[in-house]
Write an enzyme that holds these catalytic residues in place. Structure first.
Site, PDB file in Angstrom:
ATOM      1  N   TYR A   4     -17.914  26.093   0.399  1.00  0.00           N
ATOM      2  CA  TYR A   4     -17.624  24.644   0.352  1.00  0.00           C
ATOM      3  C   TYR A   4     -16.547  24.322  -0.677  1.00  0.00           C
ATOM      4  CZ  TYR A   4     -21.461  25.081  -3.106  1.00  0.00           C
ATOM      5  OH  TYR A   4     -22.267  25.493  -4.116  1.00  0.00           O
ATOM      6  N   LYS A  26     -12.659   4.117   2.742  1.00  0.00           N
ATOM      7  CA  LYS A  26     -11.619   3.524   1.896  1.00  0.00           C
ATOM      8  C   LYS A  26     -12.322   2.430   1.097  1.00  0.00           C
ATOM      9  CE  LYS A  26      -6.887   1.830   2.434  1.00  0.00           C
ATOM     10  NZ  LYS A  26      -5.894   1.358   3.415  1.00  0.00           N
ATOM     11  N   GLU A  44       0.818  -1.214   0.000  1.00  0.00           N
ATOM     12  CA  GLU A  44       0.000   0.000   0.000  1.00  0.00           C
ATOM     13  C   GLU A  44       0.855   1.269   0.000  1.00  0.00           C
ATOM     14  OE1 GLU A  44      -2.673  -1.165   3.479  1.00  0.00           O
ATOM     15  OE2 GLU A  44      -4.103  -0.347   2.028  1.00  0.00           O
ATOM     16  N   VAL A  53      -6.600   5.318   8.423  1.00  0.00           N
ATOM     17  CA  VAL A  53      -7.666   6.260   8.069  1.00  0.00           C
ATOM     18  C   VAL A  53      -8.008   7.145   9.275  1.00  0.00           C
ATOM     19  CG1 VAL A  53      -8.671   4.893   6.198  1.00  0.00           C
ATOM     20  CG2 VAL A  53      -9.438   4.490   8.545  1.00  0.00           C
ATOM     21  N   GLU A  54      -7.780   6.625  10.487  1.00  0.00           N
ATOM     22  CA  GLU A  54      -8.023   7.413  11.690  1.00  0.00           C
ATOM     23  C   GLU A  54      -7.189   8.702  11.687  1.00  0.00           C
ATOM     24  OE1 GLU A  54      -7.855   4.145  11.620  1.00  0.00           O
ATOM     25  OE2 GLU A  54      -9.115   3.240  13.169  1.00  0.00           O
TER      26      GLU A  54
HETATM   27  N1  LIG Z   1      -9.032   0.762  12.102  1.00  0.00           N
HETATM   28  C1  LIG Z   1      -8.299   0.525  10.979  1.00  0.00           C
HETATM   29  N2  LIG Z   1      -8.119  -0.743  10.561  1.00  0.00           N
HETATM   30  C2  LIG Z   1      -7.387  -0.980   9.450  1.00  0.00           C
HETATM   31  C3  LIG Z   1      -6.815   0.081   8.729  1.00  0.00           C
HETATM   32  C4  LIG Z   1      -7.023   1.397   9.194  1.00  0.00           C
HETATM   33  O1  LIG Z   1      -6.555   2.399   8.608  1.00  0.00           O
HETATM   34  N3  LIG Z   1      -7.779   1.586  10.316  1.00  0.00           N
HETATM   35  N4  LIG Z   1      -6.095  -0.192   7.588  1.00  0.00           N
HETATM   36  C5  LIG Z   1      -5.926  -1.420   7.142  1.00  0.00           C
HETATM   37  C6  LIG Z   1      -5.235  -1.678   5.869  1.00  0.00           C
HETATM   38  O2  LIG Z   1      -4.473  -0.599   5.412  1.00  0.00           O
HETATM   39  C7  LIG Z   1      -6.298  -2.088   4.858  1.00  0.00           C
HETATM   40  O3  LIG Z   1      -7.099  -0.959   4.510  1.00  0.00           O
HETATM   41  C8  LIG Z   1      -5.719  -2.672   3.592  1.00  0.00           C
HETATM   42  O4  LIG Z   1      -6.710  -3.359   2.903  1.00  0.00           O
HETATM   43  C9  LIG Z   1      -6.457  -2.590   7.853  1.00  0.00           C
HETATM   44  N5  LIG Z   1      -7.201  -2.238   9.033  1.00  0.00           N
END
Ligand SMILES: Nc1nc2c(c(=O)[nH]1)N=C([C@H](O)[C@@H](O)CO)CN2
Length: 118
Positions: free
Chosen positions: A53, A98, A21, A72-73
Site C-alpha cells: 500500500y 474535494k 482555481e 475530479v472525474e
Molecule cells: N461533477 C463535477 N462538478 C463540478 C466540478 C467537478 O470537478 N466535477 N468542479 C467544480 C468546481 O471546480 C468547484 O469544485 C469549485 O468550487 C464545480 N462542479
C-alpha cells in the site's frame, strides 16, 4: 474478496474549472479499496507476496501532485487506471473528495469502481 485499503490520503494539486482555481493548489482526498489476495502475503510474511500500500500511495501522490485536471472525474479515472495497470490489482473502488469545494458542504467528489471483481 480480500481488500487492501488506503484511507484519507490528502494530496495538494491544481484542480478545478474556474480561473482562480488554476492559480492555486487545493487538497484532494483519496480513499481506495483494492482487491488483493491477503492469504498469499500472510502465508509467506513477505512484502513481495502482498500488495504494497505504501508503493501505491507514493505513486498516486507523485501523479496527483504533478497533475492539473479540471474535473475530479478525470483525476479519479486516471488514478484508477494507474492502480489497475501498474499494480497486481484486479478491482478498485476509488473515492476522490474535494473538501470544502462547496460552501455549506463538508465535501464533494466522486466514487467509481473499475476492473473485475475476483
Ligand atoms: N461533477 C463535477 N462538478 C463540478 C466540478 C467537478 O470537478 N466535477 N468542479 C467544480 C468546481 O471546480 C468547484 O469544485 C469549485 O468550487 C464545480 N462542479
Amino acid at each position: 474478496m480480500d481488500i487492501v485499503f488506503i484511507k484519507d490520503l490528502d494530496i495538494e494539486t491544481v484542480i478545478g474549472i474556474y480561473d482562480w482555481e488554476r492559480k492555486i493548489r487545493q487538497t484532494v482526498r483519496l480513499n481506495l479499496e483494492m482487491s488483493s489476495d491477503i492469504a498469499r502475503g500472510a502465508a509467506t510474511d513477505r512484502i513481495e507476496d502482498a500488495l504494497d500500500y505504501k508503493a501505491v500511495a507514493k505513486r498516486l501522490i507523485a501523479f496527483v501532485e504533478n497533475s492539473s485536471f479540471q474535473l475530479v472525474e478525470t483525476l479519479g479515472e486516471r488514478c484508477a487506471e494507474i492502480v489497475l495497470n501498474e499494480f497486481p490489482v484486479e478491482w478498485v473502488r476509488l473515492e476522490l473528495d474535494k473538501p470544502g469545494a462547496v460552501r455549506g458542504s463538508k465535501s464533494v467528489g466522486i466514487r467509481i469502481e473499475r476492473g473485475r471483481k475476483p
